[in-house]
Design a protein around this motif. Structure first.
Motif, mmCIF file in Angstrom:
data_model
loop_
_atom_site.group_PDB
_atom_site.id
_atom_site.type_symbol
_atom_site.label_atom_id
_atom_site.label_comp_id
_atom_site.label_asym_id
_atom_site.label_seq_id
_atom_site.Cartn_x
_atom_site.Cartn_y
_atom_site.Cartn_z
ATOM 1 N N VAL A 1 0.864 -1.188 0.000
ATOM 2 C CA VAL A 1 0.000 0.000 0.000
ATOM 3 C C VAL A 1 0.898 1.235 0.000
ATOM 4 N N PRO A 2 0.725 2.165 -0.944
ATOM 5 C CA PRO A 2 1.550 3.379 -0.917
ATOM 6 C C PRO A 2 1.201 4.253 0.275
ATOM 7 N N THR A 3 2.226 4.947 0.794
ATOM 8 C CA THR A 3 2.016 5.776 1.982
ATOM 9 C C THR A 3 2.529 7.187 1.750
ATOM 10 N N ILE A 4 1.825 8.130 2.365
ATOM 11 C CA ILE A 4 2.263 9.528 2.438
ATOM 12 C C ILE A 4 2.401 9.826 3.925
ATOM 13 N N GLY A 5 3.441 10.566 4.309
ATOM 14 C CA GLY A 5 3.582 10.854 5.736
ATOM 15 C C GLY A 5 4.258 12.182 5.992
ATOM 16 N N ILE A 6 3.917 12.788 7.134
ATOM 17 C CA ILE A 6 4.578 14.027 7.563
ATOM 18 C C ILE A 6 5.854 13.612 8.286
ATOM 19 N N ILE A 7 7.004 13.955 7.705
ATOM 20 C CA ILE A 7 8.295 13.481 8.223
ATOM 21 C C ILE A 7 8.991 14.619 8.955
ATOM 22 N N ASP A 8 9.317 14.374 10.221
ATOM 23 C CA ASP A 8 10.040 15.369 11.012
ATOM 24 C C ASP A 8 11.536 15.085 10.925
ATOM 25 N N SER A 9 12.363 15.945 11.538
ATOM 26 C CA SER A 9 13.808 15.850 11.315
ATOM 27 C C SER A 9 14.446 14.646 12.002
ATOM 28 N N ASN A 10 13.743 14.027 12.955
ATOM 29 C CA ASN A 10 14.337 12.855 13.611
ATOM 30 C C ASN A 10 13.892 11.552 12.965
ATOM 31 N N VAL A 11 13.231 11.652 11.806
ATOM 32 C CA VAL A 11 12.669 10.467 11.165
ATOM 33 C C VAL A 11 13.377 10.234 9.829
ATOM 34 N N ASP A 12 13.568 8.961 9.455
ATOM 35 C CA ASP A 12 14.114 8.599 8.148
ATOM 36 C C ASP A 12 13.012 8.780 7.105
ATOM 37 N N PRO A 13 13.245 9.653 6.101
ATOM 38 C CA PRO A 13 12.165 9.890 5.127
ATOM 39 C C PRO A 13 11.805 8.663 4.299
ATOM 40 N N ARG A 14 12.664 7.627 4.312
ATOM 41 C CA ARG A 14 12.403 6.483 3.447
ATOM 42 C C ARG A 14 11.349 5.528 3.999
ATOM 43 N N ILE A 15 10.839 5.785 5.230
ATOM 44 C CA ILE A 15 9.841 4.853 5.766
ATOM 45 C C ILE A 15 8.518 4.971 5.020
ATOM 46 N N VAL A 16 8.239 6.123 4.429
ATOM 47 C CA VAL A 16 7.021 6.268 3.631
ATOM 48 C C VAL A 16 7.413 6.489 2.174
ATOM 49 N N MET A 17 6.471 6.243 1.286
ATOM 50 C CA MET A 17 6.776 6.369 -0.137
ATOM 51 C C MET A 17 6.868 7.830 -0.568
ATOM 52 N N TYR A 18 5.990 8.668 -0.047
ATOM 53 C CA TYR A 18 5.956 10.082 -0.430
ATOM 54 C C TYR A 18 6.076 10.930 0.832
ATOM 55 N N PRO A 19 7.314 11.228 1.287
ATOM 56 C CA PRO A 19 7.438 12.005 2.522
ATOM 57 C C PRO A 19 7.100 13.478 2.298
ATOM 58 N N ILE A 20 6.540 14.092 3.328
ATOM 59 C CA ILE A 20 6.315 15.539 3.335
ATOM 60 C C ILE A 20 7.071 16.051 4.548
ATOM 61 N N PRO A 21 8.252 16.645 4.345
ATOM 62 C CA PRO A 21 9.024 17.095 5.508
ATOM 63 C C PRO A 21 8.365 18.301 6.160
ATOM 64 N N ALA A 22 7.943 18.159 7.408
ATOM 65 C CA ALA A 22 7.285 19.238 8.154
ATOM 66 C C ALA A 22 7.281 18.864 9.617
ATOM 67 N N ASN A 23 6.828 19.786 10.453
ATOM 68 C CA ASN A 23 6.765 19.559 11.895
ATOM 69 C C ASN A 23 5.572 18.661 12.213
ATOM 70 N N ASP A 24 5.836 17.486 12.769
ATOM 71 C CA ASP A 24 4.719 16.572 13.048
ATOM 72 C C ASP A 24 4.044 16.869 14.378
ATOM 73 N N GLU A 25 4.658 17.758 15.186
ATOM 74 C CA GLU A 25 4.059 18.027 16.491
ATOM 75 C C GLU A 25 3.076 19.180 16.468
ATOM 76 N N SER A 26 3.030 19.936 15.364
ATOM 77 C CA SER A 26 2.152 21.097 15.336
ATOM 78 C C SER A 26 0.794 20.702 14.780
ATOM 79 N N PRO A 27 -0.293 20.891 15.546
ATOM 80 C CA PRO A 27 -1.608 20.522 15.010
ATOM 81 C C PRO A 27 -2.026 21.410 13.845
ATOM 82 N N ARG A 28 -1.563 22.659 13.844
ATOM 83 C CA ARG A 28 -1.972 23.555 12.760
ATOM 84 C C ARG A 28 -1.346 23.140 11.428
#
Lengths: 364, 311
Positions: B216-243
């Motif tokens: 299953v393809p995945t999209i994910g919000i990737i923060d700086s402590n995460v390896d971007p390769r865990i999801v297929m389409y990473p979106i680098p951004a702050n994962d802790e901010s609800p906004r």
């Protein structure tokens, strides 16, 4: 048979499914084909019986697959919470939250929220009893743990508050809508539980008598009380006139005192309770309520000793006074006379001489 | 009596004026009391509203849009910056594979390069649009209390094709589906989704693993402590901010809604074309039997690029 099936497989190209020009590509996740896709074997392998059987199975599966490939893909799951594994629980939670937010908006527009203190005190009390976690487990089709139950109850209590506000302010449509949701979660035993602990009012019989019972320790008393009928006043005999004595200057005003009788097991009170302590205890409710000579009392008492019996009769008398005059309720309750005294004789324990008394401690 | 009331009034005047009145009744007994109470409040409100325009004159008409209920179609750099999407985690915790998406370090924090975030977000939105246009199922996963309403709203925007997981992803949802959902459901419904969007991937590694196992393809919000390769389409951004999550989920769900609209428009166009076509060629028995014969011939004919073998 196996040979022909094997050759049927070998006749086809390797990627038959995806080369076809007549059929559009449908991803594997949408197909009815349920078995796992087998990895293609690379290199030459000997055709032994096991391998041939596997190939035959694959051919069968593929044949079924090809027949169904033109059918429509399977439908979507209905609930948007499907992937949580607890679809009906989360759906119901979302429904409740939506109901709360829409009702809150409506009440704010009607200036009923936020409600100041004096208005909150005037709300009609609407106590409810919610379903137990077990009953909710049946409704939601998932195990309702205590944490999940608390979340649901918090939402339901808020909804109940809005129902109170809507009913008190007279908005029937809103109240009906909310109660439609709230009744789903109300326990079936709501009425039974809410009326628990409320005492049945004691009725007077056709002659105006109250019949109550009282208990203390192991004694039970049955008490009948009837108000004393004021007989027409007899002319007071003037003693001075009869005996021809000189008239005293000031005559004290006549005081009417009604006299009542108390009978216990058909004995008068003085005979049955020679000790003044017991008599005092018996008569205390009448004194506190201020109705000392107002009622004739007939009692049947059984069990226990003097203290128990006098306490039981006092309990019965207090209840009887309350039946005749409910206004005395506060006074009697403050004096704890309407309460059945729960103190009973404590049992003797092993290793002790009595309930609390221990044997003399011996050093050696 | 007034002397007793006065000190109480002085305390009450600190509250909102809507909540007290010098003629406030002690309690509301009848229906009329309640109606009067509502009327006083509404009249106070209209008075306040009419008097506000005589106060200070506001020159700017700007009001912040609600990112949860009315998200923007496209994310702008300023919106992402305002939501704090560029704040990463501590530089000591930075994943070395995140380097291409890092802007630099400030105050011990890795800053995320939003010039990379925007095109990757647009790419993800394009993917979502294409999947929903092909009747695909999309699951939004956000397993924190502040992300719960975000995923609910996003799933709601996609209608039948949108799903959400607001609390813990149960391990085995995809890999153990037979036991999880029962044989009837698995046979009759589509269980494996076509896309999974993770708003907090680190807390949902189980879900990522299952998606990888079930293709299953995945999209994910990737923060700086995460390896971007865990999801297929990473979106680098702050994962802790609800906004930030609201902005990103909003963009993706609106793209999904567009895809659904495209598909519905296409279906309507095709239906119209088919209906009009049948007008010119009515289905007589001869025409139908001819059509069926043609179909059979095509099925038995060998495909292009294949030799017919005779054994």
């Amino acid at each position: 048979m196996l040979r022909s099936q094997v050759f049927a497989v070998l006749r086809r190209p390797l990627f038959y499914r995806f080369v076809s020009t007549t059929r559009s590509f449908i991803p594997p996740s949408q197909l009815n084909h349920v078995g796992e896709s087998r990895p293609r074997r690379s290199g030459v392998q000997e055709l032994d019986a096991a391998l041939m059987q596997e190939i035959a199975d694959e051919v069968e599966a593929e044949e079924e697959d090809l027949d169904e490939i033109d059918e429509k893909p399977k439908p979507h799951p209905e609930s948007p919470s499907f992937y949580t594994g607890r679809a009906s629980y989360y759906d119901n939670l979302i429904e409740l939250q939506n109901a709360i937010s829409s009702t809150r908006g409506t009440l704010k527009r009607l200036h009923l929220l936020p409600l100041p203190e004096f208005a909150r005190k005037s709300l009609i009390p609407m106590p409810t009893v919610w379903k137990t976690p077990r009953e909710m487990t049946v409704d939601f089709e998932t195990t309702i743990t205590i944490s999940r139950y608390r979340k649901v109850i918090a939402l339901l209590n808020e909804l109940n508050e809005y129902l109170r506000i809507a009913t008190t302010a007279g908005y029937e449509e809103i109240a009906d809508k909310i109660s439609g949701i709230v009744t789903i979660f109300e326990s079936g035993k709501k009425d039974a539980i809410l009326t628990r602990g409320i005492r049945k009012p004691i009725e007077l019989d056709r002659c105006g008598r109250s019949y109550t019972s009282g208990r203390r320790k192991t004694s039970t008393a049955r008490v009948w009380m009837i108000p004393v009928k004021e007989s027409p006043q007899e002319e007071d005999v003037d003693v001075e006139e009869v005996f021809g004595l000189p008239q005293s200057q000031s005559k004290a005003p006549a005081v009417n005192v009604s006299v009542s009788t108390i009978l216990i097991n058909n004995f008068p009170i003085v005979e049955y309770f020679p000790q003044p302590v017991d008599r005092e205890r018996l008569v205390r409710p009448l004194k506190i309520a201020g109705v000392l000579g107002k009622y004739n009392i007939f009692t049947l008492v059984r069990g226990g000793g003097t203290t128990g019996q006098s306490g039981a009769i006092a309990h019965g008398i207090a209840k009887g006074i309350f039946a005749h005059e409910p206004e005395t309720g506060t006074v009697l309750r403050k004096a704890k006379l309407l309460r059945r005294d729960p103190r009973m004789v404590e049992r003797k324990k092993t290793g002790l001489a009595k309930a609390r008394k221990a044997y003399t401690w011996v050093k050696r | 009596m007034n002397l007793i009331l006065r000190p109480r009034l002085a305390r009450l005047s600190r509250k909102c004026p809507r909540q007290f009145s010098t003629q406030a009744p002690e309690s509301l007994e009848t229906q009329d009391d309640w109606t009067n109470f509502q009327q006083t409040r509404s009249s106070l409100k209209t008075l306040m509203d009419s008097l506000t325009r005589y106060g200070s004159h506001q020159t700017s008409n700007w009001s912040m849009r609600n990112p949860l209920h009315k998200p923007a179609k496209d994310a702008t750099l300023s919106a992402l910056l305002a939501s704090g999407a560029h704040f990463g985690h501590a530089s000591s915790r930075m994943n070395p594979n995140f380097m291409p998406y890092a802007y630099g370090t400030r105050a011990g924090i890795t800053l995320i390069d939003l010039d990379h975030t925007l095109p990757l977000l647009r790419r993800a939105a394009k993917l979502v649009r294409a999947i929903t246009a092909n009747d695909g199922q999309i699951v939004f996963i956000g397993t924190r209390p502040d992300l719960r309403p975000v995923v609910q709203k996003a799933a709601f925007r996609l209608g039948e094709q949108g799903f959400h997981v607001g609390e813990r992803w149960l391990p085995g949802t995809l890999t153990n589906k037979w036991q999880m959902f029962g044989h009837d459901t698995v046979r009759s419904k589509r269980i494996i989704p076509d896309l999974v969007i993770l708003l907090n991937p680190i807390q949902n590694m189980n879900a990522i693993q299952e998606c990888a196992l079930t293709n299953v393809p995945t999209i994910g919000i990737i923060d700086s402590n995460v390896d971007p390769r865990i999801v297929m389409y990473p979106i680098p951004a702050n994962d802790e901010s609800p906004r930030t999550a609201e902005i990103i989920a909003g963009v993706l769900s609106i793209a999904g809604r567009e895809g659904i609209a495209l598909r519905q428009a296409e279906e309507a166009r095709m239906r119209l074309a088919v209906d009009t076509a049948w007008e010119d060629f009515p289905a007589t028995e001869e025409a139908v039997s001819e059509f069926e014969k043609k179909e059979e011939q095509e099925d038995t004919k060998p495909l292009d690029g294949e030799e017919s073998f005779d054994y």
